[in-house]
Design a protein around this motif. Structure first.
Motif, PDB file in Angstrom:
ATOM      1  N   ILE A 407      72.560  25.556  -2.808  1.00 18.26           N
ATOM      2  CA  ILE A 407      72.242  24.934  -1.828  1.00 18.26           C
ATOM      3  C   ILE A 407      71.200  24.010  -2.902  1.00 18.26           C
ATOM      4  N   ARG A 408      70.370  25.413  -3.025  1.00 20.37           N
ATOM      5  CA  ARG A 408      68.738  24.786  -3.300  1.00 20.37           C
ATOM      6  C   ARG A 408      69.095  24.664  -5.427  1.00 20.37           C
ATOM      7  N   LYS A 409      69.690  24.922  -5.874  1.00 24.90           N
ATOM      8  CA  LYS A 409      70.287  24.051  -7.204  1.00 24.90           C
ATOM      9  C   LYS A 409      71.270  23.011  -7.087  1.00 24.90           C
ATOM     10  N   HIS A 410      72.035  22.745  -6.077  1.00 27.94           N
ATOM     11  CA  HIS A 410      72.086  21.026  -5.383  1.00 27.94           C
ATOM     12  C   HIS A 410      71.601  20.162  -4.822  1.00 27.94           C
ATOM     13  N   LEU A 411      70.593  19.868  -3.995  1.00 28.04           N
ATOM     14  CA  LEU A 411      69.586  19.063  -4.158  1.00 28.04           C
ATOM     15  C   LEU A 411      68.434  18.996  -5.428  1.00 28.04           C
ATOM     16  N   ASP A 412      68.440  19.810  -5.870  1.00 30.13           N
ATOM     17  CA  ASP A 412      67.829  19.646  -6.747  1.00 30.13           C
ATOM     18  C   ASP A 412      68.202  18.961  -7.865  1.00 30.13           C
ATOM     19  N   ALA A 413      69.349  19.018  -8.117  1.00 31.48           N
ATOM     20  CA  ALA A 413      70.040  18.221  -9.425  1.00 31.48           C
ATOM     21  C   ALA A 413      70.654  16.761  -8.702  1.00 31.48           C
ATOM     22  N   ASN A 414      70.179  16.842  -7.569  1.00 30.11           N
ATOM     23  CA  ASN A 414      70.169  15.440  -6.573  1.00 30.11           C
ATOM     24  C   ASN A 414      69.183  14.424  -6.573  1.00 30.11           C
ATOM     25  N   GLY A 415      67.824  15.543  -7.536  1.00 31.16           N
ATOM     26  CA  GLY A 415      66.675  14.796  -6.888  1.00 31.16           C
ATOM     27  C   GLY A 415      66.012  14.952  -5.679  1.00 31.16           C
ATOM     28  N   PHE A 416      66.806  15.683  -4.924  1.00 27.28           N
ATOM     29  CA  PHE A 416      66.202  16.425  -3.482  1.00 27.28           C
ATOM     30  C   PHE A 416      64.752  17.088  -4.087  1.00 27.28           C
ATOM     31  N   ASN A 417      64.736  17.941  -4.254  1.00 28.44           N
ATOM     32  CA  ASN A 417      63.374  18.799  -4.591  1.00 28.44           C
ATOM     33  C   ASN A 417      62.260  19.361  -3.879  1.00 28.44           C
ATOM     34  N   ASP A 418      62.254  17.526  -2.851  1.00 26.07           N
ATOM     35  CA  ASP A 418      60.989  17.194  -2.162  1.00 26.07           C
ATOM     36  C   ASP A 418      61.542  18.258  -0.787  1.00 26.07           C
ATOM     37  N   ILE A 419      62.451  19.026  -0.625  1.00 26.27           N
ATOM     38  CA  ILE A 419      63.454  18.891   0.911  1.00 26.27           C
ATOM     39  C   ILE A 419      62.951  20.037   0.624  1.00 26.27           C
ATOM     40  N   GLU A 420      62.337  20.762   1.391  1.00 27.50           N
ATOM     41  CA  GLU A 420      62.187  22.919   2.092  1.00 27.50           C
ATOM     42  C   GLU A 420      63.490  22.964   2.731  1.00 27.50           C
ATOM     43  N   VAL A 421      64.525  23.960   1.690  1.00 28.70           N
ATOM     44  CA  VAL A 421      64.970  24.928   2.383  1.00 28.70           C
ATOM     45  C   VAL A 421      64.356  25.972   2.818  1.00 28.70           C
ATOM     46  N   ARG A 422      64.432  26.363   4.122  1.00 25.91           N
ATOM     47  CA  ARG A 422      63.727  27.468   4.535  1.00 25.91           C
ATOM     48  C   ARG A 422      64.547  28.803   5.595  1.00 25.91           C
ATOM     49  N   ARG A 423      65.131  30.204   4.779  1.00 25.76           N
ATOM     50  CA  ARG A 423      66.288  30.802   5.306  1.00 25.76           C
ATOM     51  C   ARG A 423      65.838  31.439   6.503  1.00 25.76           C
ATOM     52  N   LEU A 424      66.722  31.439   7.815  1.00 23.15           N
ATOM     53  CA  LEU A 424      65.709  32.065   9.296  1.00 23.15           C
ATOM     54  C   LEU A 424      66.349  33.347   8.457  1.00 23.15           C
ATOM     55  N   SER A 425      67.715  33.364   8.739  1.00 21.70           N
ATOM     56  CA  SER A 425      68.524  34.385   8.812  1.00 21.70           C
ATOM     57  C   SER A 425      69.643  34.638   7.711  1.00 21.70           C
ATOM     58  N   GLY A 426      69.880  35.945   7.728  1.00 22.39           N
ATOM     59  CA  GLY A 426      71.123  36.262   6.547  1.00 22.39           C
ATOM     60  C   GLY A 426      71.992  36.913   6.062  1.00 22.39           C
ATOM     61  N   TYR A 427      73.128  37.405   6.348  1.00 22.34           N
ATOM     62  CA  TYR A 427      73.674  38.747   5.984  1.00 22.34           C
ATOM     63  C   TYR A 427      74.984  38.413   5.603  1.00 22.34           C
ATOM     64  N   PRO A 428      75.260  39.763   4.864  1.00 20.59           N
ATOM     65  CA  PRO A 428      76.884  39.488   4.565  1.00 20.59           C
ATOM     66  C   PRO A 428      78.100  39.874   5.552  1.00 20.59           C
ATOM     67  N   PRO A 429      79.802  39.678   5.544  1.00 25.79           N
ATOM     68  CA  PRO A 429      80.133  39.613   5.970  1.00 25.79           C
ATOM     69  C   PRO A 429      80.602  40.983   5.500  1.00 25.79           C
ATOM     70  N   ALA A 430      81.643  41.847   7.017  1.00 24.36           N
ATOM     71  CA  ALA A 430      82.116  43.092   7.125  1.00 24.36           C
ATOM     72  C   ALA A 430      82.984  43.149   7.704  1.00 24.36           C
TER      73      ALA A 430
END
Lengths: 530, 530
Positions: A407-430
């Motif tokens: 997601i970060r890479k895609h935003l940057d590639a589209n010129g949106f590196n000014d958009i902050e992306v903060r991860r609040l939570s994350g874990y893999p499936p089980a």
């Protein structure tokens, strides 16, 4: 286990693309990785019912029904709202001392950076060990609209259901958990000890997303790794008495995407400004809208390049389970749509494709959007910040890290590196296999009680069960009889004495299920895996 | 009036498109309709100061300064919060009875479908008539943070400013309006009657967007049409004492764009659902984001086809005024950016182009966005509705109807006919010529008090002055000396006795300005228009 073939049905996924275009969004094709290659369908009716019977233990449950019900009420009368830090310490100690009273040799309230965990080890001198996952916290009472005091532990007669215990936590999750301990109590009273060693490992932050459960697991990791499986007591019967099973959960990546006024892409940085200044100032709100819009197609399909690349093809077992699951769901499509208040599945997909996406596909969902003035009527401002809350459900072999990076890479590639992306939570499936001894044991006990539960290889929801399946490498299953509802709503209940003719298990039958399960799992561990 | 040439400066608007691309957004070209063809600049210093003097009237103002200040305090101590319907009826009656006491022959509280208006007619037996627009409502006290009771009408010593009256409505707009009536009172006491007939036409809903002012105007339309102009008493001096003028306002179209679950494009219709259902249900939030994204380019420029087609080229007068305005602003670009908390003008435009957009261009601004969960932390839902509040500032010859139709057409053309667009408010722009007798009179009085006000052909903000300029066909101007601030914030104030050395007019000098204005306008109406 017996496999049945699902009836041949022309799959629209096989239609030429041109025809799909003609048909339009009424039959949108599913994303590529979801293609399947078997028509075989798993049928839980093919599994032999568990043959064990423990009348001496059951008799204890019948004798002690009032005392055992009183245990549930005692738990429910102790508030333990994690979000409001209400009664947390008291409930943790109540659980610990109950474990001690039940004969758990080692017990502890386990400090974490958040609410404490609770640990208990029951040494039955057995060869095998079952970990029992518990959560002792509950949702806030809100939203209001309760018929009774949410922490009074009251018994209420509900037409069509029977006598229910109505309280916050009645079904999510104190009721089933204390019922499990009642079952253990009856075994100990009747036979001196259970057929397995038990480790209870409880947290007080499940309703907050289990942020510190990994700390609790880490503290006992060596002992936990030597266990044979993890079980989570859960009432799975619906109102009609149908139980269900699921073998896996999705992971999650929960993010905040924020656009703020900044030196590079402009906009007010300090505070909102007058709306007329839109003539000469940049707008963080438009930036956010434009950035978000690159993440999906106009009809809401994920447009982040490579986002599905990590998704592995459904295994043969998963396909068979899914095929069996869908067979059981075909009849009531309208009812399923009505239950979620929708008129169609996503982009007009067929039930089967929508169900496949729920099991096998990732998502990108806007949970919330907020910027500027959100009240009634007219107020003209140019907000200095705009925020989106976005979650993505993850399936094997996605990871939150890789999803976030894409997601970060895609935003940057589209010129949106000014958009902050903060991860609040994350874990893999089980994931747990239907072939695991724990799965076979649970299913065989359901069969003993006349159930032929649909078995989902995975549900659409997320839970951090990866700590069991991935960190500890153990099978993990939730299950049980009983029916409750209202988990995050007013008037939460669990059925104690079902109405005449009901197929829902009452408290005592629910407890019998847990008695059987402990014996069934101990037996299954003795048998060679098929 | 004297015209001066602005210094020649290479205009980036004249650069070849290819070079503009190389330069990138650091110097974005302004939209096409803003091209101008004259370098002539209006200079308010070229206007002769008003020569009239009314020492007998001024003497009354000096003598009655305490009583006149008490009138302001009396007004400010009467709450009149339109948004909260607090004190509205009392304030309307207070204004009406004040007009009666001042000698207005006919007075009335004017019922509307909302808060009432107030009408007063002062028959001076004069040939000409001035309408005085007033608003008797104020903003809510919120946000909090007041040093004093917002309705106590207290005098406070403010370092660098002097003695100020600090109260809600002190500058917006009760202070200047009652100062105007004090000026009238002094004229009547000294000379028996003013040089013009006066019509006060007040509303109690200005802070709500003046929804029912047209009803008040309609009631007296025939009499109003025979008047010669409309004046709105307003303190225009900044903290340093610099007064300013504006001759026009933008119109506005205020909309809500809403995406909701529906039978055609899907999504949950009844309530939010669990976020995991994004796998199989459509998302109104993504629909809204995608629909909004079609309205602008990635960098926030309007992308609705034909949206600027109705904008007429700036007239020669507008261009001269604008050129004069920009000359006066060049020195403090950094200060202007700091005032709005931004590091650059929109898409890196130069000051001149940004200023031109503020005066001559339309906008499309997101005032607010809201969907689903907007609180702290993690909550996973799929919202069943998503809402954007969007406003567009309109310049001649745009109309709200045409602007709305273009947006609707564009959404439909892009397949977003499921997006509901609701018009909450809309009115056209308003404009008065610098050549109008009212404009010449106001400017000449400013000149008498040593001011050379920058004259904006139009401000970026909106007001429904079209009821005067368009419905009634009259020139309309706001103006006056005095300084106040905090109109929609805590600690709103107006200066009563400026600090030594200040160039801000105190209450008495502000009242003298209004005395002079009445005579200057009466005189200007006798002179042939240039």
């Amino acid at each position: 286990m017996r496999i049945r073939r699902r009836p041949a049905a022309p799959s629209l996924r096989l239609l030429p693309a041109a025809l799909a275009l003609v048909l339009g969004p009424a039959f949108a094709a599913p994303p590529a990785p979801l293609s399947m290659d078997t028509d075989q369908a798993f049928d839980s009716a093919s599994v032999a019912p568990f043959a064990g019977a423990y009348p001496d233990v059951y008799a204890r449950l019948e004798q002690r029904r009032e005392q055992d019900l009183a245990h549930l009420q005692r738990w429910l009368r102790q508030p333990s709202v994690s979000a409001q830090n209400r009664g947390i310490g008291e409930m943790a100690e109540l659980l610990r001392s109950d474990l001690q009273a039940l004969g758990f040799r080692d017990t502890a309230v386990v400090p974490t950076a958040g609410h404490p965990g609770v640990y208990g080890y029951y040494d039955a001198g057995a060869e095998h060990t079952l970990i029992v996952y518990m959560m002792y916290d509950v949702q806030p009472v809100e939203p209001s609209g309760w018929k009774v005091d949410a922490f009074a532990g009251e018994l209420v007669d509900e037409p069509g259901l029977g006598r229910v215990l109505m309280a916050r936590g009645a079904t999510n999750q104190k009721g089933p958990q204390r019922a499990f301990l009642n079952a253990l109590d009856a075994i100990v009273r009747a036979r001196g000890k259970p057929p397995l060693n038990l480790i209870v490992l409880a947290e007080g932050e499940e309703e907050l997303g289990s942020p510190h459960y990994p700390q609790i697991v880490a503290r006992y990791e060596q002992r936990l790794r030597r266990a044979d499986g993890v079980f989570f007591p859960m009432s799975t019967q619906d109102r009609d008495g149908q139980a269900s099973m699921f073998l896996g959960v999705k992971g999650i990546l929960y993010m905040e995407l924020e656009a703020k006024g900044n030196p590079v892409s402009g906009g007010p940085q300090r505070s909102e400004v007058h709306g007329s200044l839109a003539a000469k100032l940049d707008s963080p709100s438009w930036r956010l809208v434009q950035a978000l819009a690159t993440l999906t197609t106009p009809d809401g399909e994920i447009a982040v390049p490579g986002y599905r690349d990590a998704i592995r093809k459904p295994s043969a077992e998963e396909q068979r389970l899914f095929n069996g699951l869908v067979l059981g769901r075909k009849a009531d499509e309208a009812k399923q749509l009505a239950a979620v208040g929708a008129a169609r599945w996503k982009n007009g997909r067929r039930l089967r494709d929508a169900a496949a996406a729920e099991v096998f596909d990732t998502t990108l969902n806007i949970d919330g959007l907020v910027a500027g003035y959100t009240g009634e009527g007219v107020k003209t401002i140019l907000p200095h910040r705009a925020l989106a809350k976005v979650d993505s459900r993850l399936v094997p072999d996605q990871t939150p890290e890789q999803a976030l990076a894409l997601i970060r890479k895609h935003l940057d590639a589209n010129g949106f590196n000014d958009i902050e992306v903060r991860r609040l939570s994350g874990y893999p499936p089980a994931q747990t296999s239907i072939e695991a001894p724990l799965s076979r044991a649970v299913l065989s006990v359901y069969r003993k009680y006349g159930q032929t539960p649909p078995v989902a290889p995975r549900i659409g929801g997320s839970a951090p069960y990866y700590v069991f399946t991935q960190t500890l490498g153990l099978p993990m299953l939730a299950g049980g009889l009983g029916h409750g509802a209202g988990a995050h709503a007013p008037n939460e209940y669990t059925v104690i004495d079902p109405a005449p003719g009901s197929k829902v298990a009452g408290l005592v039958e629910t407890e019998k299920f847990y008695v059987d399960l402990l014996y069934a799992f101990a037996q299954a561990l003795q048998q060679p895996q098929r």
